[in-house]
Write a protein that holds these residues in place. Structure first.
Motif, PDB file in Angstrom:
ATOM      1  N   UNK A   1       0.911  -1.317  -0.063  1.00  0.00           N
ATOM      2  CA  UNK A   1      -0.002  -0.046   0.040  1.00  0.00           C
ATOM      3  C   UNK A   1       0.913   1.160   0.046  1.00  0.00           C
ATOM      4  N   UNK A   2       0.385   2.421  -0.566  1.00  0.00           N
ATOM      5  CA  UNK A   2       1.129   3.568  -0.587  1.00  0.00           C
ATOM      6  C   UNK A   2       1.057   3.972   0.624  1.00  0.00           C
ATOM      7  N   UNK A   3       2.093   4.825   1.186  1.00  0.00           N
ATOM      8  CA  UNK A   3       2.591   5.358   2.471  1.00  0.00           C
ATOM      9  C   UNK A   3       2.934   4.584   3.546  1.00  0.00           C
ATOM     10  N   UNK A   4       3.565   3.317   3.126  1.00  0.00           N
ATOM     11  CA  UNK A   4       4.468   2.459   4.058  1.00  0.00           C
ATOM     12  C   UNK A   4       5.688   2.534   3.301  1.00  0.00           C
ATOM     13  N   UNK A   5       6.504   3.211   4.063  1.00  0.00           N
ATOM     14  CA  UNK A   5       7.844   3.518   3.744  1.00  0.00           C
ATOM     15  C   UNK A   5       8.882   2.880   4.649  1.00  0.00           C
ATOM     16  N   UNK A   6      10.326   3.126   3.955  1.00  0.00           N
ATOM     17  CA  UNK A   6      11.292   2.475   4.779  1.00  0.00           C
ATOM     18  C   UNK A   6      12.176   3.581   5.434  1.00  0.00           C
ATOM     19  N   UNK A   7      13.194   3.379   6.270  1.00  0.00           N
ATOM     20  CA  UNK A   7      14.247   4.294   6.527  1.00  0.00           C
ATOM     21  C   UNK A   7      15.482   3.985   6.393  1.00  0.00           C
ATOM     22  N   UNK A   8      16.230   4.229   5.474  1.00  0.00           N
ATOM     23  CA  UNK A   8      17.488   3.847   5.517  1.00  0.00           C
ATOM     24  C   UNK A   8      18.181   4.864   4.725  1.00  0.00           C
TER      25      UNK A   8
END
Length: 446
Positions: A127-134
């Motif tokens: 789904x859109x707006x599920x993001x990673x942080x790297x």
């Protein structure tokens, strides 16, 4: 004949290796292959950027292809290494812009491919707006999406997750922190410390959903709207995944020795099990001094040390790696927190027979106009007294004491020895018996 060095991946370890190799081997032909469009991004600064402390993300880069070029290094950006043959000493590369593929050879190979966030395969993950942080691109995406989000869920209560939660709260968002362990920062701190930090977050209105595993995501019109866990559901229009990291080591699978999770095993000189193949940083296991075992501890500090050692040891074993204690620190609102080595929880889980000393004390004399409480915990082997871990928390910055205890662990020191180490006394800073001395003395009495 000119030595050909191929470097795959260029963040912390890669940049450290390349800059040192360029100085030590000015006649070598050094080629860097990086699949991203940037190098050397400090991902530990993402939360500071999201929270507006660091205004310009460009400041989070500490090297550039232009700087490497000035050192005589050839950098291929947006180039993906598709295959490595460590016996034939060849690599196959794809230009991600043109799609062209070509082969290259090497005399020495440096694998600094880093890690990638763990992405759980579950319903709704796309789904859109599920993001990673790297990386840099993630940081920009998080900032853009956070502008339009009201309810943000952060999944994973390690350092990155906690720092993001604080940044989002300070931006006025409604924040939920979800983790499958029973408390936050489980890997780094024991309960005496996490209870205090959890309370600090709760007082700011942050919802802590600990001891819960995310099972799926729900959405409307292709965008995330709900996070479902084993205990309930939480509304969210932005979800940041901070579950942990896996080493990026597919290219060497079956060619060099690895841990079960794919972390490359290197010796004291950063050599893999194949001649002329070196590795450093988040793609590697490290020698963990508290246990004497190989462990996976992806930290920027380990990466820059290991990358530098690759350069030093490229032609012959010269400078030995001293191992790591996994020393780290974090600031959560008013609290300055740091830890090194094993927590009591981790030591007991590893089957070790340990004791601990926990001191809560005013950090300097009560005759001073102000003084704050500090909590220090030192974990040590019950039989030998060898120090294996420590944690500190205070509203005053006493985090350097953990660097001191890291040195103690690295050197195999005991609590008896800690009791009488020479530390200075000055009423502005401490008491006549330094807090670390006190911990040692109390252990002796147990």
């Amino acid at each position: 004949m000119t030595m050909k060095i191929a470097v795959v991946g260029c963040t912390h370890a890669g940049t450290a290796a390349v800059t040192q190799m360029a100085k030590l081997y000015p006649d070598a032909q050094i080629t860097v292959y990086e699949r991203n469009d940037n190098i050397s991004f400090l991902s530990c600064g993402i939360a500071l950027h999201v929270g507006g402390v660091v205004k310009d993300a460009e400041q989070l880069f500490y090297a550039s292809p232009e700087q490497l070029a000035a050192l005589g290094v050839k950098t291929y950006m947006l180039h993906d290494v598709l295959a490595v043959d460590t016996d034939a000493k060849t690599i196959r590369v794809r230009n991600l812009v043109t799609g062209d593929e070509f082969a290259d050879t090497f005399d020495k190979l440096v694998m600094t491919t880093g890690s990638w966030p763990i992405i759980p395969q579950m319903e709704g993950i796309k789904l859109e707006n599920i993001v990673l942080c790297k990386n840099y691109n993630h940081s920009q995406m998080i900032i853009e999406k956070a502008k339009l989000a009201n309810r943000i869920a952060v999944i994973g209560a390690g350092y990155i997750g906690i720092e993001l939660v604080e940044a989002f709260e300070q931006l006025g968002k409604q924040v939920t922190l979800i983790d499958n362990m029973e408390r936050i920062l489980y890997k780094y701190l024991d309960r005496e410390f996490t209870d205090v930090t959890e309370q600090a977050l709760i007082e700011k209105g942050i919802t802590i959903a600990a001891g819960q595993t995310v099972t799926s995501f729900g959405g409307t019109d292709g965008r995330v709207s709900t996070v479902f866990t084993t205990h309930g559901e939480y509304e969210a229009d932005l979800v940041v995944l901070c579950i942990g990291f896996r080493p990026n080591t597919e290219l060497l699978k079956g060619q060099v020795d690895m841990l079960p999770n794919g972390a490359i095993i290197v010796d004291d000189y950063m050599r893999t099990s194949k001649p002329d193949v070196f590795a450093a940083g988040d793609s590697c296991a490290v020698h963990y001094n508290p246990t004497g075992q190989n462990a996976y501890i992806p930290l920027a500090t380990n990466a820059v040390r290991m990358g530098t050692l690759v350069a030093k040891n490229l032609n012959r074993p010269t400078v030995k790696y001293l191992g790591t204690q996994g020393t780290s620190g974090i600031k959560i609102y008013d609290y300055n927190i740091a830890s090194t080595g094993l927590t009591e929880t981790a030591a007991l889980a590893a089957g070790m027979n340990v004791k601990n000393v926990t001191i809560t004390e005013n950090y300097r004399p009560e005759f001073m106009p102000t003084y704050e409480k500090v909590t220090l915990k030192v974990v040590y082997e019950a039989d030998s007294g060898r120090i294996v871990g420590a944690q500190v928390l205070s509203k005053v910055d006493l985090t350097q004491s953990i660097n001191t205890l890291s040195v103690c662990i690295q050197n195999g020191m005991t609590m008896d020895e800690l009791s009488y180490v020479d530390f200075f006394f000055q009423p502005h800073y401490n008491k006549p018996w330094n807090l670390l001395n006190q911990a040692g003395l109390q252990a002796v009495l147990i």
